[in-house]
Design an enzyme around this catalytic site. Structure first.
Site, PDB file in Angstrom:
ATOM      1  N   ARG A   1       0.798  -1.227   0.000  1.00 11.59           N
ATOM      2  CA  ARG A   1       0.000   0.000   0.000  1.00 11.59           C
ATOM      3  C   ARG A   1       0.833   1.280   0.000  1.00 11.59           C
ATOM      4  O   ARG A   1       0.306   2.368  -0.197  1.00 11.59           O
ATOM      5  CB  ARG A   1      -0.965  -0.002   1.206  1.00 11.59           C
ATOM      6  CG  ARG A   1      -2.226  -0.804   0.936  1.00 11.59           C
ATOM      7  CD  ARG A   1      -3.080  -0.910   2.175  1.00 11.59           C
ATOM      8  NE  ARG A   1      -2.522  -1.866   3.132  1.00 11.59           N
ATOM      9  CZ  ARG A   1      -2.964  -2.007   4.386  1.00 11.59           C
ATOM     10  NH1 ARG A   1      -3.929  -1.239   4.835  1.00 11.59           N
ATOM     11  NH2 ARG A   1      -2.424  -2.910   5.187  1.00 11.59           N
TER      12      ARG A   1
ATOM     13  N   GLU B   1      -8.485 -11.863  14.744  1.00  8.37           N
ATOM     14  CA  GLU B   1      -8.267 -10.953  13.623  1.00  8.37           C
ATOM     15  C   GLU B   1      -9.617 -10.465  13.115  1.00  8.37           C
ATOM     16  O   GLU B   1     -10.606 -11.205  13.147  1.00  8.37           O
ATOM     17  CB  GLU B   1      -7.497 -11.661  12.510  1.00  8.37           C
ATOM     18  CG  GLU B   1      -6.046 -11.938  12.860  1.00  8.37           C
ATOM     19  CD  GLU B   1      -5.305 -10.676  13.293  1.00  8.37           C
ATOM     20  OE1 GLU B   1      -5.160  -9.757  12.480  1.00  8.37           O
ATOM     21  OE2 GLU B   1      -4.886 -10.603  14.466  1.00  8.37           O
TER      22      GLU B   1
ATOM     23  N   ASN C   1       0.973   1.703   7.088  1.00  7.44           N
ATOM     24  CA  ASN C   1       0.735   0.860   5.918  1.00  7.44           C
ATOM     25  C   ASN C   1       0.640   1.676   4.636  1.00  7.44           C
ATOM     26  O   ASN C   1       0.707   1.141   3.551  1.00  7.44           O
ATOM     27  CB  ASN C   1      -0.566   0.060   6.086  1.00  7.44           C
ATOM     28  CG  ASN C   1      -0.478  -0.885   7.285  1.00  7.44           C
ATOM     29  OD1 ASN C   1       0.432  -1.691   7.376  1.00  7.44           O
ATOM     30  ND2 ASN C   1      -1.403  -0.747   8.220  1.00  7.44           N
TER      31      ASN C   1
ATOM     32  N   LYS D   1      27.978  26.748   4.126  1.00 11.63           N
ATOM     33  CA  LYS D   1      28.246  25.320   3.985  1.00 11.63           C
ATOM     34  C   LYS D   1      29.707  25.041   4.280  1.00 11.63           C
ATOM     35  O   LYS D   1      30.580  25.664   3.673  1.00 11.63           O
ATOM     36  CB  LYS D   1      27.925  24.870   2.556  1.00 11.63           C
ATOM     37  CG  LYS D   1      28.068  23.373   2.391  1.00 11.63           C
ATOM     38  CD  LYS D   1      28.603  22.949   1.035  1.00 11.63           C
ATOM     39  CE  LYS D   1      30.060  23.298   0.862  1.00 11.63           C
ATOM     40  NZ  LYS D   1      30.668  22.766  -0.355  1.00 11.63           N
TER      41      LYS D   1
ATOM     42  N   TYR E   1      26.938  33.905   0.161  1.00 14.53           N
ATOM     43  CA  TYR E   1      27.211  32.475   0.129  1.00 14.53           C
ATOM     44  C   TYR E   1      28.604  32.237   0.695  1.00 14.53           C
ATOM     45  O   TYR E   1      29.598  32.707   0.140  1.00 14.53           O
ATOM     46  CB  TYR E   1      27.133  31.910  -1.303  1.00 14.53           C
ATOM     47  CG  TYR E   1      27.607  30.476  -1.331  1.00 14.53           C
ATOM     48  CD1 TYR E   1      26.931  29.507  -0.596  1.00 14.53           C
ATOM     49  CD2 TYR E   1      28.750  30.091  -2.044  1.00 14.53           C
ATOM     50  CE1 TYR E   1      27.376  28.184  -0.566  1.00 14.53           C
ATOM     51  CE2 TYR E   1      29.196  28.772  -2.019  1.00 14.53           C
ATOM     52  CZ  TYR E   1      28.503  27.839  -1.280  1.00 14.53           C
ATOM     53  OH  TYR E   1      28.937  26.535  -1.247  1.00 14.53           O
TER      54      TYR E   1
ATOM     55  N   ALA F   1      27.357  42.569   2.800  1.00 13.28           N
ATOM     56  CA  ALA F   1      26.223  42.078   2.018  1.00 13.28           C
ATOM     57  C   ALA F   1      26.672  41.587   0.643  1.00 13.28           C
ATOM     58  O   ALA F   1      27.490  42.217  -0.009  1.00 13.28           O
ATOM     59  CB  ALA F   1      25.204  43.194   1.859  1.00 13.28           C
TER      60      ALA F   1
ATOM     61  N   SER G   1      34.683  47.163  -1.336  1.00 19.24           N
ATOM     62  CA  SER G   1      33.428  46.646  -1.896  1.00 19.24           C
ATOM     63  C   SER G   1      33.559  46.360  -3.386  1.00 19.24           C
ATOM     64  O   SER G   1      34.222  47.099  -4.099  1.00 19.24           O
ATOM     65  CB  SER G   1      32.322  47.672  -1.721  1.00 19.24           C
ATOM     66  OG  SER G   1      32.101  47.875  -0.360  1.00 19.24           O
TER      67      SER G   1
ATOM     68  N   ARG H   1      39.073  46.930  -8.514  1.00 21.76           N
ATOM     69  CA  ARG H   1      38.004  47.500  -9.341  1.00 21.76           C
ATOM     70  C   ARG H   1      38.606  48.705 -10.047  1.00 21.76           C
ATOM     71  O   ARG H   1      39.596  49.264  -9.582  1.00 21.76           O
ATOM     72  CB  ARG H   1      36.793  47.882  -8.490  1.00 21.76           C
ATOM     73  CG  ARG H   1      37.099  48.905  -7.436  1.00 21.76           C
ATOM     74  CD  ARG H   1      35.951  49.055  -6.445  1.00 21.76           C
ATOM     75  NE  ARG H   1      36.203  50.184  -5.593  1.00 21.76           N
ATOM     76  CZ  ARG H   1      35.822  50.275  -4.322  1.00 21.76           C
ATOM     77  NH1 ARG H   1      35.183  49.268  -3.737  1.00 21.76           N
ATOM     78  NH2 ARG H   1      36.069  51.349  -3.626  1.00 21.76           N
TER      79      ARG H   1
END
Ligand code: UD1
Ligand code: CA
Length: 453
Positions: free
Chosen positions: A18, A159, A231, A338, A353, A367, A410, A427
Site C-alpha cells: 500500500r 483478527e 501501511n 556550507k 554564500y 552584504a 566593496s 576594481r
C-alpha cells in the site's frame, strides 16, 4: 525494568504494497531516519540481542539493520505466510535457556517507546508467559481484537476478518507487539495453524494455543500514539506528526521556547540546549546541535550544523552540513553557509554564500559576499582572518586567504591572498564628468522629438 537478557525479533518481511513504492516500506523515514531504525533504536536503548526478519533479497533492509546494530542476526522468511511464520524464521536465534524473554516488534510500528517495552517485560515478571501490547484506537477497523474472560484474563486474539459481530464491537485492540517467556517458543509457534480467513499463520493465535498448554497471557495497555502502524503514505505522515509533536513537547519541557511549535520540524538526532528561542517555520535536518541561548528567527533551514551559544540566525538563513557557528555569531537573511567555521562574534548579515573555509572571530562579511569555492572540478578553501572586514559585493575566489584585520574594498574580485592589516581593492578607478547628465538629457529629448515628426 527487568535486567534479564532478551531477544528482540523485528518483523520486516511484509510487502508493504500500500505504500506504492520501490523503496521497502520499513526504509521510509520518519524525522529523517528509517522506521526500522526507530524500532531498533528504541529497543537497543533497553539492551538485548536482535534478530530482524526480512523478505528474500531485501539487502537494503538487512544493510540498514546492520548499520544500526552491527551484530544483528538477519533471517529471511522464504514466503510471507503470516506473522507466526515470520517469527519462526528467526528460530535459530531463540534463547536455548528457558525463561528468557523474546519480544516481537513490527518494523512498521515505529513509535513504540522504551517505557512501553519495559512495562511488557515487567508484566512477564508477574508470571505471565505472554504479554500483548493492547490499545484502544479511535477507529478499531482492521485491528485484531483482544478477547478477555470474566476475570479480565486474555483468552484469545481475533483478527478482524475472522471476528463475529459481537467481537468486532470490542474496542481493545492488538498493537502487534508481544513479549514471550515460555519454555519452548518454537514449539508453541509450531502448533499454530492457518485455518482462518487469510490462510496465514497468525502470531496472535499464540494466545489461544498457549492457553491450552497452560501458558497465561496478559495485556499491557498503551496509548494509540505509541503503536500507530504505517501501511500507507498517509499513515506515514500521521506517524511523522505524532513524532514531531512528542519531540517539540520534550524540548519545550527542557527549556526551549517555540513560538509556534507546530511549525518547527525536528530530526531524529536534533539537539537543542536550554534557553534557545525558535521562531515559526524552522526546519532542522539531521545532525544539528543548537547551543544555549541561541536565537533562530523565522524560516531558517538548518542541517548538519552547530549553532553556538548566543548565535542569532535568520530570518531566512540556510545552514548546510559543516556550518559551525561560534559563540554570538550573527547570520542574517538569505545567507547560505556550507562547510565553514565562523569564530566568535563573526557576522554575515545579508545575502551571502559562504562555502568551504573559515571566518575568524570578529570578522565582518558584507552584504552580497560570495566565496567562489568551485571551479567545476574541485572545491577550494577561503580563509578570512580574525577581525577582517570584507566589503559588500566582494567575490573571494578560492583558494584564497584574507589576513587578520585586512579590509576588502566593496565590489572586489579577490583572487590573491591579502596580507594582514592591508586594504585590497580590485576594481577600476572611478571617473567623473561634471555636467554630463544635463547635456545627456537635452540630447536625448531632441532625438525623441525628431523621431515623432
Ligand atoms: C497485525 C496483527 C493484528 C494487529 C495489527 C496491528 C497478526 C496476525 N495480526 O495485523 O492483530 O492488530 O498487526 O497493526 O499478527 N510480516 C512479516 N511476514 C509475514 C507477514 C507479516 O514479516 O509473513 C510483518 C510485516 O512486515 C509487518 C508485521 O509483520 O511488519 C505485521 O504484518 P501485517 O500484515 O501488516 O499485519 P496486520 O494485518 O496489520
Ligand atoms: Ca500492519
Amino acid at each position: 525494568m527487568s535486567p534479564r537478557p532478551c531477544l528482540y525479533v523485528v518483523l520486516a518481511a511484509g510487502k508493504g504494497a500500500r505504500m506504492k513504492s520501490s523503496l521497502p516500506k520499513v526504509l521510509h523515514k520518519i524525522a529523517g531516519q528509517s522506521m526500522l531504525a526507530h524500532v531498533l533504536g528504541t529497543a537497543s536503548s533497553t539492551g538485548g540481542r536482535f534478530a530482524v526478519v526480512v523478505a528474500p533479497g531485501a539487502e537494503a533492509v538487512a544493510a540498514e539493520a546492520k548499520r544500526l546494530v552491527p551484530d544483528v542476526q538477519i533471517f529471511e522468511q522464504a514466503n510471507q505466510r503470516g506473522t507466526a511464520d515470520a517469527v519462526l524464521a528467526a528460530k535459530p536465534a531463540f534463547p536455548d535457556s528457558k525463561g528468557l524473554d523474546v519480544i516481537v516488534l513490527f518494523a512498521d510500528t515505529p513509535l513504540v517507546r522504551p517505557e512501553v517495552i519495559a512495562e511488557m517485560r515487567d508484566s512477564l515478571d508477574g508470571g505471565a508467559g505472554i504479554a500483548v501490547l493492547g490499545f484502544r484506537p479511535k477507529d478499531p477497523t482492521g485491528y485484531g481484537r483482544l478477547l478477555l474472560d470474566d476475570t479480565c484474563t486474555l483468552t484469545a486474539i481475533r483478527e478482524e476478518k475472522d471476528a463475529s459481530d459481537a467481537e468486532r464491537n470490542i474496542d481493545l485492540c492488538n498493537s502487534g507487539a508481544m513479549a514471550f517467556r515460555v519454555p519452548d517458543l518454537a514449539a508453541l509457534l509450531a502448533r499454530i495453524g492457518c485455518d482462518n480467513a487469510k490462510g496465514e499463520f497468525y502470531l496472535t493465535d499464540a494466545v489461544a494455543v498457549g492457553r491450552e498448554a497452560g501458558v497465561r497471557a496478559t495485556v499491557v495497555v498503551c496509548n494509540e500514539d505509541d503503536v500507530v502502524g504505517v501501511n500507507s503514505r498517509e499513515q506515514l505522515a500521521q506517524a511523522e506528526a505524532i513524532w514531531q509533536r512528542r519531540m517539540r513537547s520534550k524540548f519545550m519541557r527542557d527549556g526551549v521556547t517555540m513560538i509556534a511549535p507546530e511549525t518547527v520540524w525536528l530530526s531524529f538526532d536534533t539537539r537543542i540546549a536550554g534557553d534557545v528561542r525558535i521562531e515559526p517555520n524552522v526546519i532542522f535536518g539531521p545532525g544539528v546541535t543548537v547551543e544555549e541561548g541561541a536565537e533562530i528567527l523565522g524560516f531558517c533551514h538548518v542541517e548538519g550544523a552547530v549553532v553556538g551559544k548566543g548565535v542569532r540566525l535568520g530570518p531566512f538563513a540556510r545552514l548546510r552540513p559543516g556550518a559551525r557557528l561560534g559563540e554570538n555569531v550573527h547570520i542574517g537573511n538569505f545567507v547560505e553557509v556550507k562547510n565553514v567555521t565562523l569564530g566568535a562574534g563573526a557576522k554575515a548579515n545579508h545575502l551571502s554564500y559562504l562555502g568551504d573555509g573559515s571566518v575568524g572571530a570578529g570578522a565582518n562579511i558584507g552584504a552580497g559576499t560570495i566565496f567562489c569555492n568551485y571551479d567545476g572540478f574541485n572545491k577550494q578553501l577561503t580563509e578570512v582572518g580574525e577581525e577582517a572586514f570584507v566589503g559588500s559585493n566582494s567575490s573571494l575566489v578560492a583558494p584564497v586567504k584574507i589576513g587578520k584585520g585586512a579590509y576588502i574594498g566593496s565590489g572586489s574580485v579577490i583572487t590573491k591572498d591579502v596580507s594582514p592589516g592591508a586594504l585590497a581593492l580590485e576594481r577600476s578607478a572611478q571617473e567623473e564628468r561634471p555636467g554630463w547628465a544635463e547635456k545627456f538629457r537635452i540630447m536625448m529629448s531632441r532625438r525623441k522629438a525628431a523621431q515623432k515628426k
